[in-house]
Design an enzyme around this catalytic site. Sequence first.
Site, mmCIF file in Angstrom:
data_model
loop_
_atom_site.group_PDB
_atom_site.id
_atom_site.type_symbol
_atom_site.label_atom_id
_atom_site.label_comp_id
_atom_site.label_asym_id
_atom_site.label_seq_id
_atom_site.Cartn_x
_atom_site.Cartn_y
_atom_site.Cartn_z
ATOM 1 N N THR A 142 19.856 -3.822 1.422
ATOM 2 C CA THR A 142 20.378 -3.213 0.336
ATOM 3 C C THR A 142 19.678 -2.059 -0.320
ATOM 4 O O THR A 142 18.674 -2.013 -0.357
ATOM 5 C CB THR A 142 20.639 -4.217 -1.181
ATOM 6 O OG1 THR A 142 20.913 -3.493 -2.228
ATOM 7 C CG2 THR A 142 19.332 -4.929 -1.529
ATOM 8 N N ASP A 174 19.396 -0.910 -3.016
ATOM 9 C CA ASP A 174 19.043 -1.179 -4.449
ATOM 10 C C ASP A 174 17.871 -1.802 -4.610
ATOM 11 O O ASP A 174 17.024 -1.788 -5.542
ATOM 12 C CB ASP A 174 20.034 -2.113 -5.293
ATOM 13 C CG ASP A 174 21.454 -1.488 -5.440
ATOM 14 O OD1 ASP A 174 21.519 -0.158 -5.351
ATOM 15 O OD2 ASP A 174 22.271 -2.289 -5.897
ATOM 16 N N GLY A 176 28.063 -3.848 0.442
ATOM 17 C CA GLY A 176 28.011 -2.394 0.420
ATOM 18 C C GLY A 176 27.427 -1.762 1.855
ATOM 19 O O GLY A 176 26.261 -2.232 2.107
ATOM 20 N N MET A 178 22.719 4.676 -8.154
ATOM 21 C CA MET A 178 23.191 3.232 -7.996
ATOM 22 C C MET A 178 22.265 2.396 -8.674
ATOM 23 O O MET A 178 21.100 2.578 -8.695
ATOM 24 C CB MET A 178 23.578 3.058 -6.883
ATOM 25 C CG MET A 178 24.902 3.435 -6.462
ATOM 26 S SD MET A 178 25.630 2.814 -4.869
ATOM 27 C CE MET A 178 27.374 3.476 -5.001
#
Length: 341
Positions: free
Chosen positions: A125, A127, A10, A169
Amino acid sequence: MRVGVLTGGGDCPGLNAVIRGIVRKGVPVYGYSFLGFRDGWRGPLEALTKPLDIPAVRGLLPRGGTILGSSRTNPFKEPDGVAKIKSNLQQLGVDALIAIGGEDTLGVATKLHEMGVNVIGVPKTIDNDLNGTDYTFGFDTAVNIATEAIDRLHTTAESHHRALIVEVMGRHAGWIALHAGMAGGANAILIPEVRFDIEQVCRWVESRFRLDYAPIIVVSEGAMPKEGDEVLVSDEKDAFGHVRLGGIGDWLAREIEKRTGKEARTTVLGHVQRGGTPTARDRWLATRFGLHAVDAVHAGQWGMMTALRGTDIEMVPLSEATKELKVVDPSLYAEAEVFFG
Ligand code: F6P
């Protein structure tokens, strides 16, 4: 030395700042030339390249996305994938690769290193779930975007006496939900690491309304109720075996309305969280990762990854960083629980 650079998985704010850092140090300090590979591992697999020199990286620092493009291509799922990569690198005269990516892209880098390819990894990331590094770039930007959204939702929730749910997310790790939820004053934060009790969530919603405030619930896309599973958009898997998550926010809104009689609505932040310009902190971290990645190439530290430890950038083995995900520690989640309800 000719060094290939690729970005996989991503997209993430700061990818271009890493690329710029690599080239801006590698060319003048070490005399390297660079070759961009397009679209993650598809680039070296299919010899898809893009010139990468100092003029090509001008103006990149604040730019979101990645000028190299990205994909979730997994060369280990392609026929003769590894052999093709090795032969393309040889034909293009590429001596080493810098792979910028998350668990999947760096998982491939780890295996390729074990198979003799000269690879350095850079963790990315939004995340923040990669092990070995305190933070990944992109995370700060995502948290700031989510926090701004929560701030804005507070005022509309209160005007309409609605429970508002914000889905962020975070497939297996609740870092974005935890940080943005705490920064935005959420009344409940639901993360993948801790299964939630829907009855308890409804009690928090009701107690918040009793105080004459409308509740805001921040939920990671991968959060799960005590009885039930992840909510999926589709169970089709990508090349790394991931399903598409999404829908837990709507599920929560339906359950809250049914169980409390209060109106509940969901906002899904989705790709807004990883689009656009990186924060100053992410530009700083991404730039430093780029500078240190090229130093690692010079030192021949193959199979290693740049990592932030405190304020230092250190090199850690890719095999360590990709062994398991870095998830939220229960003690950190417990800190946030003080504010629930
Ligand atoms: O890996 C980062 C991430 O943002 C995850 O949190 C999310 O599940 C995934 O990417 C979604 O990416 P895409 O929509 O590109 O498949």
